[in-house]
Design a protein around this motif. Structure first.
Motif, short mmCIF file in Angstrom:
data_model
loop_
_atom_site.label_atom_id
_atom_site.label_comp_id
_atom_site.label_asym_id
_atom_site.label_seq_id
_atom_site.Cartn_x
_atom_site.Cartn_y
_atom_site.Cartn_z
N PHE A 169 3.65 9.78 11.56
CA PHE A 169 3.19 8.39 11.53
C PHE A 169 2.45 8.17 10.21
CE2 PHE A 169 4.08 8.85 15.98
CZ PHE A 169 4.47 7.58 16.38
N VAL A 170 2.87 7.17 9.48
CA VAL A 170 2.36 6.94 8.13
C VAL A 170 1.76 5.54 8.06
CG1 VAL A 170 2.91 6.91 5.67
CG2 VAL A 170 4.13 8.49 7.20
N TRP A 171 0.46 5.47 7.86
CA TRP A 171 -0.25 4.19 7.74
C TRP A 171 -0.51 3.92 6.27
CZ3 TRP A 171 -5.45 3.45 6.08
CH2 TRP A 171 -5.94 2.16 6.26
N ASN A 172 0.18 2.92 5.73
CA ASN A 172 0.00 2.53 4.33
C ASN A 172 0.07 3.71 3.37
OD1 ASN A 172 -0.39 -0.39 4.58
ND2 ASN A 172 -2.26 0.14 5.68
N GLY A 173 1.05 4.59 3.63
CA GLY A 173 1.30 5.73 2.74
C GLY A 173 0.53 6.98 3.07
N ILE A 174 -0.35 6.94 4.13
CA ILE A 174 -1.18 8.08 4.50
C ILE A 174 -0.72 8.61 5.86
CG2 ILE A 174 -3.51 8.85 5.01
CD1 ILE A 174 -3.11 8.10 2.10
N SER B 198 10.10 9.56 10.22
CA SER B 198 8.77 9.01 10.02
C SER B 198 8.75 7.54 10.41
CB SER B 198 8.29 9.19 8.57
OG SER B 198 9.28 8.74 7.65
N ILE B 199 7.58 7.09 10.91
CA ILE B 199 7.36 5.72 11.32
C ILE B 199 6.25 5.16 10.44
CG2 ILE B 199 6.63 4.21 13.21
CD1 ILE B 199 7.75 6.39 15.12
N HIS B 200 6.53 4.06 9.76
CA HIS B 200 5.63 3.55 8.73
C HIS B 200 5.02 2.22 9.16
CE1 HIS B 200 7.13 6.47 5.67
NE2 HIS B 200 8.15 6.48 6.52
N LEU B 201 3.70 2.17 9.13
CA LEU B 201 2.93 0.99 9.52
C LEU B 201 2.32 0.42 8.24
CD1 LEU B 201 1.14 2.92 12.39
CD2 LEU B 201 3.19 1.52 12.64
N ASN B 202 2.91 -0.67 7.74
CA ASN B 202 2.61 -1.11 6.38
C ASN B 202 1.92 -2.47 6.34
OD1 ASN B 202 3.93 1.18 5.34
ND2 ASN B 202 5.90 0.14 5.35
N ASN B 203 1.01 -2.60 5.38
CA ASN B 203 0.38 -3.87 5.07
C ASN B 203 0.63 -4.23 3.62
OD1 ASN B 203 -1.75 -2.49 7.21
ND2 ASN B 203 -1.45 -4.68 7.54
N ASP B 204 0.70 -5.51 3.33
CA ASP B 204 0.79 -5.96 1.95
C ASP B 204 -0.20 -7.08 1.70
OD1 ASP B 204 1.92 -8.49 2.69
OD2 ASP B 204 3.89 -7.59 2.81
N LEU B 205 -0.47 -7.35 0.44
CA LEU B 205 -1.35 -8.43 0.03
C LEU B 205 -0.67 -9.23 -1.05
CD1 LEU B 205 -4.73 -6.46 -0.02
CD2 LEU B 205 -4.16 -8.35 1.52
N PHE C 135 0.81 -1.21 0.00
CA PHE C 135 0.00 0.00 0.00
C PHE C 135 0.85 1.26 0.00
CE2 PHE C 135 -2.99 -3.21 1.24
CZ PHE C 135 -4.20 -2.79 0.70
N ASP C 136 2.00 1.28 0.66
CA ASP C 136 2.88 2.44 0.65
C ASP C 136 3.90 2.25 -0.47
OD1 ASP C 136 4.52 4.58 1.07
OD2 ASP C 136 4.90 4.19 3.18
N ASN C 137 3.55 2.72 -1.65
CA ASN C 137 4.39 2.45 -2.82
C ASN C 137 5.58 3.40 -2.94
OD1 ASN C 137 2.95 4.68 -3.50
ND2 ASN C 137 2.10 3.86 -5.40
N GLN C 138 5.81 4.24 -1.93
CA GLN C 138 6.99 5.11 -1.95
C GLN C 138 8.16 4.54 -1.15
OE1 GLN C 138 8.03 7.95 -3.38
NE2 GLN C 138 6.22 8.12 -4.66
N ASN D 174 0.78 4.06 -12.16
CA ASN D 174 0.00 5.08 -11.48
C ASN D 174 -0.79 4.44 -10.34
OD1 ASN D 174 -0.91 8.08 -11.81
ND2 ASN D 174 -2.78 6.95 -11.33
N SER D 175 -0.80 5.12 -9.19
CA SER D 175 -1.55 4.66 -8.04
C SER D 175 -2.48 5.79 -7.60
CB SER D 175 -0.61 4.27 -6.89
OG SER D 175 -1.33 3.85 -5.76
N LEU D 176 -3.78 5.57 -7.72
CA LEU D 176 -4.78 6.55 -7.34
C LEU D 176 -5.46 6.07 -6.07
CD1 LEU D 176 -6.44 9.12 -7.99
CD2 LEU D 176 -7.97 7.65 -9.35
N LYS D 177 -5.41 6.89 -5.02
CA LYS D 177 -5.93 6.50 -3.71
C LYS D 177 -6.99 7.48 -3.23
CE LYS D 177 -1.89 4.11 -1.74
NZ LYS D 177 -1.00 4.09 -2.90
N ALA D 178 -7.99 6.93 -2.56
CA ALA D 178 -8.97 7.71 -1.81
C ALA D 178 -9.01 7.14 -0.41
CB ALA D 178 -10.34 7.65 -2.47
#
Length: 608
Positions: A94-99, A141-148, A31-34, A274-278
């Motif tokens: 604090f960054v949750w999945n890029g947000i 920054s502290i990143h809390l990441n999930n993947d699928l 989810f955090d593609n950066q 391209n990654s478009l997020k809402a």
């Protein structure tokens, strides 16, 4: 999507974007593609779920024992905040999945009110990052990441622990995936009476009970070979009873609930992605001045976020990345004088990455934020990395970062100040990385200057108010030593570090509060077949708790040692025991609130 085939198999091992050499691999949606791009230029510490389970009580313990951060905690499980490179809690994003999920009211993340379990990785990045991650990404920054993952079949995990102070922790996770569909669901419930005692300090953690419950769900569907739609949500509920110093003291508590949800549409082709997020995030919190009375104060914040991350490979070694974002921030306070608030923010950033050779690469970024009611500065970043020798590489980073005032800073009554200016910072750091066999040593000197520092000061009218108070200068050294060795059926892994942090108020020349000059941490793991043993420890130097460096009020240096052992049977069943603070050290991270002496935990894991 797999981060442009893991950035084209991480530059196809040549250090440049060779989009003609893509490989067919099982797709992993992150989810955090950066973050993979950041790792090309910056040192990032990554902690796995197994690392996180070593420090089960809360996120504060994980970061305290396994990173360079200083964590100040008002008693175990209570209000807690980080200090990156001598900065304040509001200078950590604090960054949750890029947000970015920092509170719009407080401007920071309360570490112990951020879920601990349910992430696939936790990453810690030191240094400024406002060009990508926005306000507050000044110290780090502290990143809390999930993947699928796809094509993984069905898996399930059940974790349960019983520990000192009537502490119980249960976590379960289930996942399923095939070629087109991936889903992962997890839940965690943690509760502790938390009534520890430190006799030497004449301290009992009365009214220290806390609990939290977390639910996570993630889904990804591949609608075409190069397109996917993904969804990730987290729901969190917690309660903290604040400790009192005497038996008949007034008992208080704090409750918070948060919701985070994000949907993403991702396209990945050979030269373009391209990654478009809402996203929607919501925070609710209530303070109770009396356990048995209605809430005294509280607030609700809602954020609507739209973000687009566009990548185009102009040539095989030149990459253009454009990130645009728009947010609607809404807030409503209770018992604070804060009425209904609406604020619109937007930003556009451009990053250009050039891969000169397989050993030399550069990145330049520029960003403009548009924050309603403020004149936001133009931000920039520049990074470079050179693998000069087989055993030595050097990286250089410089950036301008910022933090705009929070809702509390602006509107709290009395004390809010609508005339505040955003904080700005300029920082530079270098990473010198040496590799000797199985050892890797990284030395990172840094410098940072923060202007228009926002602080709350007493006024002649008897209340505290927010002002742009002074400038802060921080400089020091971070170092990290890692080692990994596998021989026969033995595995040995080491992660250790030393930090020197000098952070001063430029007007007084005094060290900032709760910034220790010295910190050492270390984690050593040994595994033989089914048996795993680990030892971890931290040394924290003298820490001032006042602005005048008063030695009598400072926190004394301390050393804390933890250890654990676990055994895995039939690759499915794990039973473990951990001992925290083996030497019964007396220590505090905040004045007046000692942390627990020796304590124990026993846990079990079942993997299906």
């Amino acid at each position: 999507m797999d981060i442009k085939r893991s950035l084209v198999v991480l530059l196809s091992s040549y250090g440049c974007f060779l989009f003609g050499q893509e490989k067919t691999i099982d797709t992993v949606y992150i989810f955090d593609n950066q973050m993979n791009k950041a790792k090309l230029f910056h040192k990032v510490t990554t902690l796995s779920p197994q690392d996180i389970q070593k420090n089960y009580a809360n996120l504060s313990e994980v970061l305290r024992f396994q990173s360079s951060l200083y964590i100040k905690e008002n008693g175990r499980g209570m209000v807690s905040s980080p200090s990156f490179r001598g900065t304040a809690a509001s200078h950590t994003a604090f960054v949750w999945n890029g947000i970015n999920i920092n509170s719009q009211f407080l401007g920071q993340g309360d570490i112990n009110n951020i879920a601990l379990f349910g992430y696939d990785q936790l990453e810690v990045k030191a240094g400024g990052g406002s060009v990508v991650y926005g306000s507050s990404a000044i110290g780090g920054s502290i990143h809390l990441n999930n993947d699928l993952k796809f094509n993984q079949g069905t898996h399930a995990t059940l974790y349960s622990e019983s520990s000192s102070f009537e502490t119980y922790n249960n976590f379960t996770k289930v996942s399923f995936s095939n070629d087109k569909f991936s889903v992962k669901v997890s839940g965690n419930h943690f509760i502790s009476r938390n009534d520890y005692e430190v006799e030497e300090e004449d301290y009992i953690n009365r009214n220290g009970r806390y609990f939290n419950t977390t639910f996570n769900i993630g889904v990804s569907y591949r609608i075409a070979p190069n397109q996917s739609i993904s969804w990730q949500s987290q729901f969190y509920d917690s309660s903290q009873h604040y400790p009192i110093f005497v038996e008949n003291g007034n008992k208080t508590k704090y409750e918070t609930q948060s919701t985070r949800s994000l949907i993403s549409w991702d396209v990945s082709k050979s030269k373009l992605s391209n990654s478009l997020k809402a996203a929607y995030t919501e925070e609710n919190f209530q303070y109770f001045g009396d356990l048995n009375a209605p809430k005294t104060s509280g607030a609700t914040g809602k954020n609507y976020i739209f973000k687009d991350d566009f990548n185009y490979f102009i040539t095989s070694n030149l990459n253009l990345n454009v990130i645009s974002e728009f947010q609607v921030n809404k807030g409503e306070g209770y018992g604070s004088g804060i009425d209904k608030i609406n604020r619109n923010t937007g930003s556009i950033a451009g990053l250009l990455r050039y891969f000169a050779t397989k050993d030399l690469r550069f990145e330049a970024g520029i960003k403009k934020d548009f924050v309603e009611g403020f004149d936001s500065p133009v931000l920039y970043s520049f990074s470079g990395k050179w693998n000069a020798l087989k055993w030595y590489s050097i990286a250089f980073n410089t950036s301008r970062n910022f933090r705009f005032p929070t809702f509390n800073d602006l509107y709290w009554q009395p004390g809010g100040n609508p005339d505040l200016k955003p904080e700005t910072s300029v920082q530079a750091d270098m990473d010198h990385e040496f590799t000797f066999g199985d050892f890797k040593l990284t030395l990172s000197p840094y410098y940072m200057n923060i202007s228009d520092y926002i602080g709350w000061l007493p006024t002649q009218y008897g209340y505290w108010a927010a002002f742009n108070t002074h400038k802060t200068e921080s400089y020091g050294l971070e170092s990290q030593l890692t080692f990994f060795k596998q021989f026969n059926k033995h595995n040995v892994r080491l992660n250790a570090g030393y930090t020197f942090a000098r952070s001063v108020n430029k007007e007084t020349g005094k060290q900032m509060m709760y910034v220790p000059l010295h910190k050492v941490y270390g984690n050593l793991d040994y595994q033989y077949q089914f048996l795993n043993v680990y030892v971890q420890g931290i040394f924290n130097g003298l820490t001032y708790t006042t602005t005048d460096e008063k030695r009598a009020d400072a926190l004394d240096p301390y050393f804390v040692l933890n250890a654990g052992i676990s055994a895995t049977v039939l690759k499915k069943f794990t039973l473990g025991i951990r001992v925290n603070n083996i030497t019964d050290a007396i220590y505090k991270t905040v004045a007046y609130y000692p942390l627990p002496k020796r304590n124990y935990g026993i846990y079990g894991t079942i993997n299906f």
